[in-house]
Design an enzyme around this catalytic site. Structure first.
Site, PDB file in Angstrom:
ATOM      1  N   GLU A  86     -20.919 -11.829  -0.251  1.00 45.04           N
ATOM      2  CA  GLU A  86     -19.905 -11.627   0.856  1.00 45.04           C
ATOM      3  C   GLU A  86     -21.092 -12.011   1.802  1.00 45.04           C
ATOM      4  O   GLU A  86     -20.828 -12.593   2.833  1.00 45.04           O
ATOM      5  CB  GLU A  86     -19.393 -10.453   0.956  1.00 45.04           C
ATOM      6  CG  GLU A  86     -18.137 -10.236   0.111  1.00 45.04           C
ATOM      7  CD  GLU A  86     -17.524  -8.708   0.135  1.00 45.04           C
ATOM      8  OE1 GLU A  86     -17.269  -8.586   1.617  1.00 45.04           O
ATOM      9  OE2 GLU A  86     -16.869  -8.425  -0.439  1.00 45.04           O
TER      10      GLU A  86
ATOM     11  N   ASN B 173     -11.126 -14.243   8.352  1.00 45.00           N
ATOM     12  CA  ASN B 173     -11.219 -12.879   7.619  1.00 45.00           C
ATOM     13  C   ASN B 173     -12.042 -13.291   6.202  1.00 45.00           C
ATOM     14  O   ASN B 173     -12.186 -14.174   5.670  1.00 45.00           O
ATOM     15  CB  ASN B 173      -9.738 -12.606   7.266  1.00 45.00           C
ATOM     16  CG  ASN B 173      -9.810 -11.122   6.333  1.00 45.00           C
ATOM     17  OD1 ASN B 173     -10.405 -10.337   6.852  1.00 45.00           O
ATOM     18  ND2 ASN B 173      -8.821 -11.147   5.270  1.00 45.00           N
TER      19      ASN B 173
ATOM     20  N   SER C 172     -21.095  -3.200   6.518  1.00 44.57           N
ATOM     21  CA  SER C 172     -22.304  -3.865   5.796  1.00 44.57           C
ATOM     22  C   SER C 172     -22.081  -5.517   6.083  1.00 44.57           C
ATOM     23  O   SER C 172     -23.202  -6.051   6.210  1.00 44.57           O
ATOM     24  CB  SER C 172     -22.374  -3.905   4.439  1.00 44.57           C
ATOM     25  OG  SER C 172     -21.353  -4.392   3.533  1.00 44.57           O
TER      26      SER C 172
ATOM     27  N   MET D 289      -9.024  -3.055   8.175  1.00 47.06           N
ATOM     28  CA  MET D 289      -8.144  -2.706   7.264  1.00 47.06           C
ATOM     29  C   MET D 289      -6.739  -2.411   7.832  1.00 47.06           C
ATOM     30  O   MET D 289      -5.804  -1.689   7.653  1.00 47.06           O
ATOM     31  CB  MET D 289      -8.323  -1.185   6.537  1.00 47.06           C
ATOM     32  CG  MET D 289      -9.937  -1.320   5.951  1.00 47.06           C
ATOM     33  SD  MET D 289     -10.082  -2.753   4.683  1.00 47.06           S
ATOM     34  CE  MET D 289      -8.942  -2.009   3.295  1.00 47.06           C
ATOM     35  N   ARG D 290      -6.441  -3.401   9.043  1.00 45.77           N
ATOM     36  CA  ARG D 290      -5.112  -3.312   9.698  1.00 45.77           C
ATOM     37  C   ARG D 290      -4.620  -4.646   9.581  1.00 45.77           C
ATOM     38  O   ARG D 290      -5.082  -5.537   9.893  1.00 45.77           O
ATOM     39  CB  ARG D 290      -5.345  -2.944  10.994  1.00 45.77           C
ATOM     40  CG  ARG D 290      -5.868  -1.545  11.391  1.00 45.77           C
ATOM     41  CD  ARG D 290      -4.570  -0.705  11.555  1.00 45.77           C
ATOM     42  NE  ARG D 290      -5.514   0.818  11.500  1.00 45.77           N
ATOM     43  CZ  ARG D 290      -4.559   1.740  11.433  1.00 45.77           C
ATOM     44  NH1 ARG D 290      -3.344   1.748  11.320  1.00 45.77           N
ATOM     45  NH2 ARG D 290      -4.883   2.955  11.225  1.00 45.77           N
ATOM     46  N   ILE D 291      -3.321  -4.706   9.234  1.00 49.44           N
ATOM     47  CA  ILE D 291      -2.664  -6.182   9.368  1.00 49.44           C
ATOM     48  C   ILE D 291      -2.323  -6.255  10.658  1.00 49.44           C
ATOM     49  O   ILE D 291      -1.850  -5.707  11.570  1.00 49.44           O
ATOM     50  CB  ILE D 291      -1.115  -5.992   8.362  1.00 49.44           C
ATOM     51  CG1 ILE D 291      -1.801  -5.717   7.123  1.00 49.44           C
ATOM     52  CG2 ILE D 291      -0.403  -7.243   8.832  1.00 49.44           C
ATOM     53  CD1 ILE D 291      -0.641  -5.685   6.033  1.00 49.44           C
ATOM     54  N   LEU D 292      -2.535  -7.481  11.085  1.00 50.27           N
ATOM     55  CA  LEU D 292      -2.125  -8.019  12.605  1.00 50.27           C
ATOM     56  C   LEU D 292      -1.093  -8.699  12.660  1.00 50.27           C
ATOM     57  O   LEU D 292      -0.794  -9.567  11.694  1.00 50.27           O
ATOM     58  CB  LEU D 292      -3.696  -9.109  12.962  1.00 50.27           C
ATOM     59  CG  LEU D 292      -4.763  -8.026  13.159  1.00 50.27           C
ATOM     60  CD1 LEU D 292      -6.059  -9.012  13.348  1.00 50.27           C
ATOM     61  CD2 LEU D 292      -4.732  -7.221  14.105  1.00 50.27           C
TER      62      LEU D 292
ATOM     63  N   HIS E 161     -12.340 -11.585   1.963  1.00 51.07           N
ATOM     64  CA  HIS E 161     -11.358 -10.715   1.165  1.00 51.07           C
ATOM     65  C   HIS E 161     -12.122 -10.746  -0.152  1.00 51.07           C
ATOM     66  O   HIS E 161     -12.498 -11.836  -0.417  1.00 51.07           O
ATOM     67  CB  HIS E 161     -10.047 -11.417   1.040  1.00 51.07           C
ATOM     68  CG  HIS E 161      -9.379 -10.302   0.111  1.00 51.07           C
ATOM     69  ND1 HIS E 161      -8.784  -9.231   0.523  1.00 51.07           N
ATOM     70  CD2 HIS E 161      -9.076 -10.828  -1.324  1.00 51.07           C
ATOM     71  CE1 HIS E 161      -8.173  -8.685  -0.528  1.00 51.07           C
ATOM     72  NE2 HIS E 161      -8.274  -9.510  -1.798  1.00 51.07           N
TER      73      HIS E 161
ATOM     74  N   ASP F 200      -3.770 -11.832   3.788  1.00 48.75           N
ATOM     75  CA  ASP F 200      -4.744 -12.485   3.135  1.00 48.75           C
ATOM     76  C   ASP F 200      -4.361 -13.865   2.364  1.00 48.75           C
ATOM     77  O   ASP F 200      -4.253 -14.275   1.574  1.00 48.75           O
ATOM     78  CB  ASP F 200      -5.244 -11.653   1.819  1.00 48.75           C
ATOM     79  CG  ASP F 200      -5.672 -10.309   2.097  1.00 48.75           C
ATOM     80  OD1 ASP F 200      -6.592 -10.107   3.065  1.00 48.75           O
ATOM     81  OD2 ASP F 200      -5.423  -9.371   1.397  1.00 48.75           O
TER      82      ASP F 200
HETATM   83  C1  GRF Z   1     -15.494  -5.950   2.151  1.00 45.01           C
HETATM   84  O1  GRF Z   1     -15.677  -5.904   0.754  1.00 45.01           O
HETATM   85  C2  GRF Z   1     -14.670  -6.826   2.590  1.00 45.01           C
HETATM   86  O2  GRF Z   1     -14.601  -8.146   1.948  1.00 45.01           O
HETATM   87  C3  GRF Z   1     -13.477  -6.206   2.678  1.00 45.01           C
HETATM   88  O3  GRF Z   1     -13.589  -4.961   2.998  1.00 45.01           O
HETATM   89  C4  GRF Z   1     -15.173  -4.567   2.683  1.00 45.01           C
HETATM   90  C5  GRF Z   1     -15.748  -4.131   4.054  1.00 45.01           C
HETATM   91  O4  GRF Z   1     -17.049  -3.908   3.664  1.00 45.01           O
HETATM   92  N1  GRF Z   1     -12.346  -6.871   3.449  1.00 45.01           N
HETATM   93  P1  GRF Z   1     -17.913  -3.506   5.024  1.00 45.01           P
HETATM   94  O5  GRF Z   1     -17.338  -2.687   6.023  1.00 45.01           O
HETATM   95  O6  GRF Z   1     -18.302  -4.994   5.619  1.00 45.01           O
HETATM   96  O7  GRF Z   1     -19.190  -2.806   4.508  1.00 45.01           O
END
Ligand code: GRF
Length: 204
Positions: A176, A109, A15, A92-95, A111, A147
């Site tokens: 966001e 990034n 999203s 969702m991966r640490i680089l 968060h 983060d």
């Molecule tokens: C978001 O809440 C972002 O802050 C976090 O993971 C979620 C990803 O949502 N890191 P989307 O895939 O952008 O919908």
């Protein structure tokens, strides 16, 4: 000046990717989207990118021989697309330091909490468990820590007594989708000055 080229990395729903693509279409982000990369073939972000005619590639982490191999493949795709700004949007991966150094001070990034509180993968759950009255989201430069890098922008939302993880996440997500395009445009405009390894100044 030539346009910045964004490379967006996602793992799931996408999203934030969608809000970035819409901001580019509306001229709110004056950059090109060069490539969308995912680490999972089932990531909905792939469909969203393809539907918008954007190059989308899955570098399946499970098919890589290790973290270095995975990251080298990501870097190769980003380089080939001419990417000048790497945008992590639900990746969702640490680089590792290798990747971070390849794009030093060029990786952003998002968060879903007010860092440095509640970093990690379960921010909303942790906020509700702790009982804070305010939460929010943070856009930051990526450094070697999780983060952890210098903060660019933050925004807040109230936490309600009857919030669940889903209701809180939905409230934060609205913020966001506004904040990330803003931060990207500040980067693209060259308005983010790294004063030191913790402080970002926004130039006029
Ligand atoms: C978001 O809440 C972002 O802050 C976090 O993971 C979620 C990803 O949502 N890191 P989307 O895939 O952008 O919908």
């Amino acid at each position: 000046m030539s346009k910045h080229i964004l490379g967006v990395l996602c793992s799931g729903r996408g999203s934030n990717l969608q809000s970035i693509m819409e901001a580019i279409d509306k001229g709110q982000i004056k950059a090109e989207l060069g490539i969308v990369l995912t680490d999972k073939p089932e990531a909905k972000a792939l469909e969203r990118a393809e539907a918008a005619g954007i190059k989308a590639v899955c570098v399946n982490r499970k098919e890589c021989s290790g973290q270095q191999d995975f990251e080298e493949k990501l870097v190769a795709e980003l380089r080939q697309a001419g990417v000048t700004c790497v945008v992590l949007a639900g990746f969702m991966r640490i680089l590792s330091p290798y990747f971070v150094n390849e794009f030093k001070h060029q990786i952003l990034n998002i968060h879903p909490s007010l860092l440095p509180s509640f970093c990690g993968a379960h921010a909303h759950r942790d906020v509700l468990a702790y009982g804070t009255k305010v939460s929010g989201c943070t856009i930051h430069f990526v450094d070697e820590g999780m983060d952890h890098g210098p903060i660019i922008l933050q925004d807040t939302v109230p936490v309600m007594d009857d919030d669940t993880e889903d209701t809180l996440a939905a409230r934060v997500l609205v913020k966001e989708h506004v904040l990330y395009p803003k931060a990207i445009q500040l980067f693209v405009d060259g308005r983010l000055e790294l004063v030191d390894d913790r402080h970002v100044r926004i130039k006029d």
